[in-house]
Design a protein around this motif. Structure first.
Motif, short mmCIF file in Angstrom:
data_model
loop_
_atom_site.label_atom_id
_atom_site.label_comp_id
_atom_site.label_asym_id
_atom_site.label_seq_id
_atom_site.Cartn_x
_atom_site.Cartn_y
_atom_site.Cartn_z
N LYS A 141 -9.37 5.52 -6.06
CA LYS A 141 -8.26 6.44 -6.25
C LYS A 141 -7.35 6.35 -5.04
N PHE A 142 -6.12 5.93 -5.28
CA PHE A 142 -5.17 5.75 -4.19
C PHE A 142 -4.48 7.07 -3.87
N THR A 143 -4.14 7.24 -2.60
CA THR A 143 -3.36 8.39 -2.14
C THR A 143 -2.10 7.88 -1.47
N ALA A 144 -1.20 8.81 -1.14
CA ALA A 144 0.09 8.43 -0.56
C ALA A 144 -0.08 7.65 0.74
N SER A 145 -1.09 8.00 1.53
CA SER A 145 -1.28 7.36 2.83
C SER A 145 -1.76 5.92 2.72
N ASP A 146 -2.16 5.48 1.52
CA ASP A 146 -2.59 4.09 1.33
C ASP A 146 -1.42 3.13 1.23
N PHE A 147 -0.20 3.66 1.12
CA PHE A 147 0.95 2.84 0.79
C PHE A 147 1.98 2.80 1.91
N THR A 148 2.70 1.69 1.95
CA THR A 148 3.98 1.63 2.64
C THR A 148 5.03 2.03 1.62
N TRP A 149 5.88 2.97 1.97
CA TRP A 149 6.89 3.49 1.07
C TRP A 149 8.26 2.97 1.47
N VAL A 150 9.03 2.55 0.48
CA VAL A 150 10.40 2.10 0.71
C VAL A 150 11.32 3.04 -0.07
N LEU A 151 12.31 3.60 0.60
CA LEU A 151 13.24 4.54 -0.01
C LEU A 151 14.65 4.01 0.19
N THR A 152 15.38 3.78 -0.90
CA THR A 152 16.72 3.22 -0.78
C THR A 152 17.74 4.30 -0.45
N VAL A 153 18.72 3.92 0.37
CA VAL A 153 19.82 4.83 0.74
C VAL A 153 21.12 4.04 0.72
N PRO A 154 22.25 4.71 0.44
CA PRO A 154 23.54 4.01 0.44
C PRO A 154 23.91 3.50 1.83
N ALA A 155 24.64 2.42 1.88
CA ALA A 155 25.07 1.85 3.15
C ALA A 155 26.00 2.78 3.91
N ILE A 156 26.72 3.66 3.20
CA ILE A 156 27.72 4.50 3.84
C ILE A 156 27.13 5.78 4.43
N TRP A 157 25.85 6.04 4.20
CA TRP A 157 25.26 7.27 4.74
C TRP A 157 25.13 7.18 6.26
N ASP A 158 25.42 8.29 6.92
CA ASP A 158 25.28 8.33 8.37
C ASP A 158 23.84 8.67 8.74
N PRO A 159 23.48 8.58 10.03
CA PRO A 159 22.09 8.84 10.44
C PRO A 159 21.57 10.21 10.05
N SER A 160 22.44 11.23 9.99
CA SER A 160 21.96 12.57 9.64
C SER A 160 21.49 12.63 8.19
N ALA A 161 22.17 11.91 7.29
CA ALA A 161 21.76 11.88 5.89
C ALA A 161 20.43 11.15 5.73
N LYS A 162 20.26 10.07 6.49
CA LYS A 162 19.00 9.33 6.43
C LYS A 162 17.85 10.19 6.98
N GLN A 163 18.13 10.94 8.05
CA GLN A 163 17.10 11.82 8.61
C GLN A 163 16.77 12.94 7.63
N PHE A 164 17.78 13.42 6.90
CA PHE A 164 17.55 14.45 5.88
C PHE A 164 16.60 13.93 4.81
N MET A 165 16.79 12.69 4.37
CA MET A 165 15.91 12.11 3.37
C MET A 165 14.50 11.92 3.92
N ARG A 166 14.40 11.56 5.18
CA ARG A 166 13.08 11.42 5.80
C ARG A 166 12.36 12.77 5.84
N GLU A 167 13.11 13.83 6.13
CA GLU A 167 12.52 15.17 6.15
C GLU A 167 12.06 15.57 4.75
#
Length: 296
Positions: A141-167
């Motif tokens: 049974k796999f859990t979230a910690s077993d994986f590397t996660w990739v999350l796509t974001v637009p190229a035009i997003w600034d660092p604050s938007a990327k940090q928001f998605m990370r949060e």
């Protein structure tokens, strides 16, 4: 990890539609991802589901995607006015000063904290991915910690938007304290460019090319234009020997995706009707407004 699998889940969190793919591949082998298909319960078969999310009057998550749309459309007017239905909300992160307290507006003009909306959307996609994987694997049974996660974001997003998605990803349980390094933010046009290098050139390169895959064609220069619901992102790469990429121009873009067309059309309707009529229609008849927009 004690096993030799390369475990990856990639989430394409789009303005209009979202989806995911995953791979459980031996580390020495080439990645062969599995793409989740959506909408079979509605007679559909699509690689993504609409980025729609529905909450009850207590701001508790109910449904996501096609199911959220179906439940919301069936609601009576007064019931719909009590709920929170969000769609095309991703671009709420663009061009704003972001904090945990920033709010976004639902279809019926009610508001909710954006962080909760994004968190619950990512939580749903995470849980659905793990459920799909565990149903189709035996002995573990796999859990979230077993994986590397990739999350796509637009190229035009600034660092604050990327940090928001990370949060939001952290609150959704995708990463936890100590596993932050297992979340990779990928620019959407660059991810598209990496995918294109595996495709045969036949069909989109017509001159000065031998027809082989791009990763076997050093010197080839390509521009990827990602026309999405919220943004249009562009990246320009050159293929190097060995299949590596050289960035010729930094990824860039604007907020003139398909959603901009919808916005301009609504502005046009406001102009041809008397003052306040369209806004009142949206507020008092959210279901009719939503259904009519689907027809339009």
């Amino acid at each position: 990890m004690s096993y030799t699998l390369e475990c990856i889940i990639a989430i394409d969190f789009g303005t209009a539609c979202s989806g995911y793919a995953f791979s459980l591949t031996p580390r020495e082998a080439e990645i062969d991802p599995f793409l989740k298909r959506w909408g079979k319960e509605f007679g559909l078969d699509t690689p993504k589901t609409p980025t729609c999310i529905l909450f009850n009057e207590d701001k508790e998550f109910i449904k996501f995607g096609y199911e959220a749309k179906a439940v919301y459309i069936r609601m009576h007017r007064e019931e719909a006015k009590k709920h929170y239905f969000f769609e095309n909300f991703k671009m709420a992160l663009y061009g704003k000063k972001l904090s945990r307290d920033v709010v976004i507006t639902a279809a019926n003009r009610k508001s909710m904290k954006a962080l909760k909306v994004f968190t619950e959307a990512l939580r749903y996609l995470k849980d659905d991915a793990l459920r799909t994987i565990n149903v189709n694997t035996e002995g573990r049974k796999f859990t979230a910690s077993d994986f590397t996660w990739v999350l796509t974001v637009p190229a035009i997003w600034d660092p604050s938007a990327k940090q928001f998605m990370r949060e939001a990803a952290t609150q959704a349980g995708i990463i936890t304290e100590g596993t932050q390094h297992q979340l990779i933010m990928a620019l959407e046009p660059e991810a598209a460019s990496v995918w294109c290098k595996k495709l045969p050139a036949d069909g989109f390169i017509t001159q000065n090319h031998d027809g082989g895959p791009l990763d076997q064609s050093p010197g080839t220069q390509l521009m990827v234009v990602d026309c999405g619901g919220g943004t249009i992102d562009i990246t320009v790469h050159e293929v190097l020997y060995g299949g590596a990429r050289k960035e010729l121009h930094k990824s860039s873009g604007n907020d003139l995706g398909g959603q901009a067309v919808d916005r301009k059309f609504k502005e046009f309707l406001r102009e041809i009707f008397s003052h306040g009529v369209w806004d009142e229609y949206e507020e008092n008849f959210p279901i009719l407004f939503f259904c009519n927009r689907l027809v339009l």
